[in-house]
Design a protein around this motif. Structure first.
Motif, PDB file in Angstrom:
ATOM      1  N   SER A  27      -0.298  -6.776   3.549  1.00 18.31           N
ATOM      2  CA  SER A  27      -1.614  -6.857   4.153  1.00 18.31           C
ATOM      3  C   SER A  27      -1.952  -5.564   4.836  1.00 18.31           C
ATOM      4  O   SER A  27      -1.097  -4.946   5.459  1.00 18.31           O
ATOM      5  CB  SER A  27      -1.621  -7.967   5.204  1.00 18.31           C
ATOM      6  OG  SER A  27      -2.053  -9.150   4.617  1.00 18.31           O
ATOM      7  N   ARG A  28      -3.202  -5.194   4.717  1.00 21.74           N
ATOM      8  CA  ARG A  28      -3.594  -3.965   5.415  1.00 21.74           C
ATOM      9  C   ARG A  28      -3.822  -4.276   6.881  1.00 21.74           C
ATOM     10  O   ARG A  28      -4.142  -5.406   7.269  1.00 21.74           O
ATOM     11  CB  ARG A  28      -4.833  -3.364   4.768  1.00 21.74           C
ATOM     12  CG  ARG A  28      -6.116  -3.949   5.270  1.00 21.74           C
ATOM     13  CD  ARG A  28      -7.312  -3.477   4.483  1.00 21.74           C
ATOM     14  NE  ARG A  28      -8.398  -4.389   4.791  1.00 21.74           N
ATOM     15  CZ  ARG A  28      -9.379  -4.114   5.649  1.00 21.74           C
ATOM     16  NH1 ARG A  28      -9.428  -2.957   6.251  1.00 21.74           N
ATOM     17  NH2 ARG A  28     -10.310  -5.004   5.903  1.00 21.74           N
ATOM     18  N   GLY A  30      -6.377  -3.032   9.823  1.00 16.93           N
ATOM     19  CA  GLY A  30      -7.600  -2.242   9.988  1.00 16.93           C
ATOM     20  C   GLY A  30      -8.053  -2.203  11.441  1.00 16.93           C
ATOM     21  O   GLY A  30      -8.192  -3.244  12.077  1.00 16.93           O
ATOM     22  N   THR A  50      -7.032   2.707   8.844  1.00 18.21           N
ATOM     23  CA  THR A  50      -6.540   1.679   7.915  1.00 18.21           C
ATOM     24  C   THR A  50      -5.105   1.997   7.545  1.00 18.21           C
ATOM     25  O   THR A  50      -4.795   3.135   7.176  1.00 18.21           O
ATOM     26  CB  THR A  50      -7.398   1.651   6.629  1.00 18.21           C
ATOM     27  OG1 THR A  50      -8.740   1.370   7.000  1.00 18.21           O
ATOM     28  CG2 THR A  50      -6.913   0.578   5.668  1.00 18.21           C
ATOM     29  N   VAL A  51      -4.246   1.001   7.683  1.00 17.03           N
ATOM     30  CA  VAL A  51      -2.889   1.105   7.152  1.00 17.03           C
ATOM     31  C   VAL A  51      -2.877   0.232   5.909  1.00 17.03           C
ATOM     32  O   VAL A  51      -3.027  -0.987   5.997  1.00 17.03           O
ATOM     33  CB  VAL A  51      -1.836   0.599   8.155  1.00 17.03           C
ATOM     34  CG1 VAL A  51      -0.433   0.891   7.629  1.00 17.03           C
ATOM     35  CG2 VAL A  51      -2.041   1.211   9.531  1.00 17.03           C
ATOM     36  N   HIS A  52      -2.737   0.848   4.757  1.00 12.45           N
ATOM     37  CA  HIS A  52      -2.841   0.102   3.502  1.00 12.45           C
ATOM     38  C   HIS A  52      -1.597  -0.753   3.270  1.00 12.45           C
ATOM     39  O   HIS A  52      -0.524  -0.443   3.792  1.00 12.45           O
ATOM     40  CB  HIS A  52      -3.062   1.069   2.339  1.00 12.45           C
ATOM     41  CG  HIS A  52      -4.391   1.758   2.421  1.00 12.45           C
ATOM     42  ND1 HIS A  52      -5.568   1.111   2.143  1.00 12.45           N
ATOM     43  CD2 HIS A  52      -4.734   3.007   2.815  1.00 12.45           C
ATOM     44  CE1 HIS A  52      -6.580   1.937   2.336  1.00 12.45           C
ATOM     45  NE2 HIS A  52      -6.103   3.106   2.751  1.00 12.45           N
ATOM     46  N   PRO A  53      -1.733  -1.828   2.484  1.00 13.04           N
ATOM     47  CA  PRO A  53      -0.591  -2.706   2.249  1.00 13.04           C
ATOM     48  C   PRO A  53       0.621  -1.935   1.752  1.00 13.04           C
ATOM     49  O   PRO A  53       0.507  -1.100   0.854  1.00 13.04           O
ATOM     50  CB  PRO A  53      -1.096  -3.663   1.162  1.00 13.04           C
ATOM     51  CG  PRO A  53      -2.573  -3.668   1.319  1.00 13.04           C
ATOM     52  CD  PRO A  53      -2.948  -2.289   1.796  1.00 13.04           C
ATOM     53  N   GLU A  55       2.270   0.335   3.219  1.00 12.16           N
ATOM     54  CA  GLU A  55       2.352   1.718   3.682  1.00 12.16           C
ATOM     55  C   GLU A  55       2.970   1.775   5.083  1.00 12.16           C
ATOM     56  O   GLU A  55       2.878   0.816   5.845  1.00 12.16           O
ATOM     57  CB  GLU A  55       0.920   2.269   3.736  1.00 12.16           C
ATOM     58  CG  GLU A  55       0.841   3.738   3.972  1.00 12.16           C
ATOM     59  CD  GLU A  55      -0.610   4.237   4.094  1.00 12.16           C
ATOM     60  OE1 GLU A  55      -0.862   5.321   3.603  1.00 12.16           O
ATOM     61  OE2 GLU A  55      -1.447   3.548   4.692  1.00 12.16           O
ATOM     62  N   ASP A  89      -7.756  -9.494   4.960  1.00 10.20           N
ATOM     63  CA  ASP A  89      -9.207  -9.654   5.021  1.00 10.20           C
ATOM     64  C   ASP A  89      -9.646 -10.482   6.214  1.00 10.20           C
ATOM     65  O   ASP A  89     -10.806 -10.860   6.322  1.00 10.20           O
ATOM     66  CB  ASP A  89      -9.703 -10.330   3.724  1.00 10.20           C
ATOM     67  CG  ASP A  89      -9.453  -9.426   2.533  1.00 10.20           C
ATOM     68  OD1 ASP A  89      -9.553  -8.191   2.706  1.00 10.20           O
ATOM     69  OD2 ASP A  89      -9.139  -9.951   1.451  1.00 10.20           O
ATOM     70  N   ASP A 210       6.331  -4.549   0.235  1.00 12.70           N
ATOM     71  CA  ASP A 210       5.023  -5.121   0.572  1.00 12.70           C
ATOM     72  C   ASP A 210       4.717  -5.069   2.057  1.00 12.70           C
ATOM     73  O   ASP A 210       3.593  -5.336   2.475  1.00 12.70           O
ATOM     74  CB  ASP A 210       4.962  -6.591   0.135  1.00 12.70           C
ATOM     75  CG  ASP A 210       4.971  -6.722  -1.376  1.00 12.70           C
ATOM     76  OD1 ASP A 210       4.598  -5.746  -2.043  1.00 12.70           O
ATOM     77  OD2 ASP A 210       5.365  -7.795  -1.860  1.00 12.70           O
ATOM     78  N   THR A 212       3.694  -3.944   5.548  1.00 14.19           N
ATOM     79  CA  THR A 212       2.804  -2.901   6.080  1.00 14.19           C
ATOM     80  C   THR A 212       3.276  -2.558   7.489  1.00 14.19           C
ATOM     81  O   THR A 212       3.479  -3.464   8.303  1.00 14.19           O
ATOM     82  CB  THR A 212       1.359  -3.437   6.114  1.00 14.19           C
ATOM     83  OG1 THR A 212       1.055  -3.950   4.831  1.00 14.19           O
ATOM     84  CG2 THR A 212       0.376  -2.356   6.504  1.00 14.19           C
ATOM     85  N   HIS A 229       1.407   8.361   5.994  1.00 14.69           N
ATOM     86  CA  HIS A 229       0.324   9.027   6.720  1.00 14.69           C
ATOM     87  C   HIS A 229       0.687   9.083   8.197  1.00 14.69           C
ATOM     88  O   HIS A 229       1.389   8.199   8.706  1.00 14.69           O
ATOM     89  CB  HIS A 229      -0.994   8.281   6.546  1.00 14.69           C
ATOM     90  CG  HIS A 229      -1.602   8.463   5.192  1.00 14.69           C
ATOM     91  ND1 HIS A 229      -1.289   7.657   4.137  1.00 14.69           N
ATOM     92  CD2 HIS A 229      -2.498   9.378   4.734  1.00 14.69           C
ATOM     93  CE1 HIS A 229      -1.968   8.075   3.068  1.00 14.69           C
ATOM     94  NE2 HIS A 229      -2.712   9.113   3.402  1.00 14.69           N
TER      95      HIS A 229
END
Ligand SMILES: Nc1ncnc2c1ncn2[C@@H]1O[C@H](COP(=O)(O)OP(=O)(O)O)[C@@H](O)[C@H]1O
Ligand SMILES: [Mg+2]
Length: 384
Positions: A27-28, A30, A50-53, A55, A89, A210, A212, A229
């Protein structure tokens, strides 16, 4: 500056097994224009990130810059004064910590001292009402992930700092959280254990692709080793954000260059465009060629960022980007020599392989650097 406590960790244990069971594959995280104020003082200012899924994003910055506050607002320990927090989401801004499906690891371990290791790890699962056979399977699984299988019956006080932090990671991962928040997880450990733990966290993330992760640290090695990042925080603002290598190679501000990897920053002037993405600048009597990734305009005064390990001895012949400096200090550190020079009144640090005969204090030394390894950086805008 204010640490997260065991009581807060307790509050993020998910209470409802059904919601946890609906975990998606990563899950990201945000932050949407998120500000946080304590007693009228804004300590996190309009953070959008945003931290993407799957990452790992590291937030680095000095003490008091708002890193822990950023984690607390994701965990739900503090409410933003404006903006939204998203996990996947879902807008979780108004959800309680235990409804957010997060795992958390903090600097001071925050294990429950009266519980054995296995009960610490089982805690989140028990709180969510997981069946006993699920717990019996999951606890050893998590202890094995962090190499602590042999320690289930011990109490936290019977473990070293590094072992306690492994247990804290196992405890955070046991309920299969969507996101993992780490607040300076290694800063209480000594250097050697810290290095080993960086490798272990990297391996863990490899095994759980997976997951995050938002990783707060003031240590650049941790950030550069682990993160895809990096965001650099200062006074509640994110000063710079970028892919780890790009941020290191082409820092966008003086603060970013200094905080991430102690760069040499020379004041240079009279910028003129050279080849694509390159420019010439003047440093005293010398003309230097450098990368200009931020497209600083002609005539601009700015800084030239050169990393200590990119400086080389120039020898006698004609060489591009050569400077003459006077040796101020020479320090042998076993695997490197650190030399400090002054040139045109500015101080320059260089790191090189150990020399049998190092230069002496007061020697004149000609050094140079490759244009592709030095970057022009704008002076930070005046603050206030
Ligand atoms: N609960 C609190 N009440 C009042 N001020 C706080 C509280 N928590 C943090 N602060 C202040 O907010 C600022 C940011 O703190 P913090 O997020 O802990 O920084 P960091 O983790 O980067 O060291 C600091 O000035 C700190 O004193
Ligand atoms: Mg902190």
């Amino acid at each position: 500056m204010v640490d997260i406590t065991a009581q807060e960790i307790e509050r993020c244990a998910p209470l409802d097994g059904v919601r946890t069971a609906s975990r998606t594959s990563g899950s990201r995280i945000g932050f949407e224009d998120v500000s946080v104020a304590y007693g009228g003082l804004t300590v996190l200012k309009s953070l959008t990130l945003t931290v993407h899924p799957g990452e790992i994003v590291a937030l680095i910055g000095p003490s008091g810059s708002g890193k822990t506050t950023a984690l607390r607002v994701v965990a739900g320990f503090v409410r933003p004064s404006s903006g939204r927090i998203m996990i996947g989401d879902r807008d979780v801004t108004d959800l309680a910590p235990y409804d957010r499906q997060i795992g958390m690891v903090v600097q001071n371990y925050a294990l429950f001292p009266h519980m054995r290791v296995e009960d610490n790890v089982a805690f989140g699962l028990q709180a969510q009402g997981a069946p006993r056979d699920v717990i019996r399977q999951r606890v050893p699984e998590c202890l094995a992930m962090v190499g602590m299988s042999a320690y289930g019956k011990r109490y936290p006080r019977e473990l070293s700092g590094g072992q306690q932090q492994r247990v804290a990671i196992a405890r955070a991962l046991a309920p299969k959280p969507q996101v993992l928040l780490l607040d300076e997880p290694l800063s209480a450990l000594d250097t050697q254990i810290r290095r080993a733990m960086i490798d272990e966290i990297a391996k863990l993330h490899h095994d759980l692709p997976d997951l995050t992760v938002l990783y707060v640290t003031h240590d650049q090695t941790e950030a550069l080793t682990l993160a895809n990042h990096i965001g650099i925080m200062r006074d509640g603002e994110m000063q710079a954000f970028g892919e780890a290598q790009a941020l290191f190679r082409h820092p966008p501000t003086r603060f970013a260059a200094e905080f991430l990897g102690r760069a040499n920053l020379l004041s240079v002037g009279g910028l003129t465009a050279a080849g694509p993405g390159e420019a010439r600048v003047r440093f005293g009597g010398a003309e230097l060629l450098a990368r200009n990734p931020h497209n600083l305009p002609e005539g601009r005064d700015c800084l030239l960022c050169v990393r200590p390990h990119h400086m080389r001895f120039a020898g006698e012949g004609a060489v591009a980007n050569a400077l003459t400096g006077v040796v101020q200090s020479v320090q042998w550190q076993g695997d490197v020599h650190n030399i400090t020079l002054t040139a045109e009144g500015e101080s320059l640090r260089m790191t090189c392989v150990p020399m049998a005969v190092p230069p002496a204090l007061g020697d004149q030394l000609r050094v140079c650097f490759d244009p592709s390894e030095v970057t022009l950086v704008p002076e930070d805008a005046p603050r206030g």
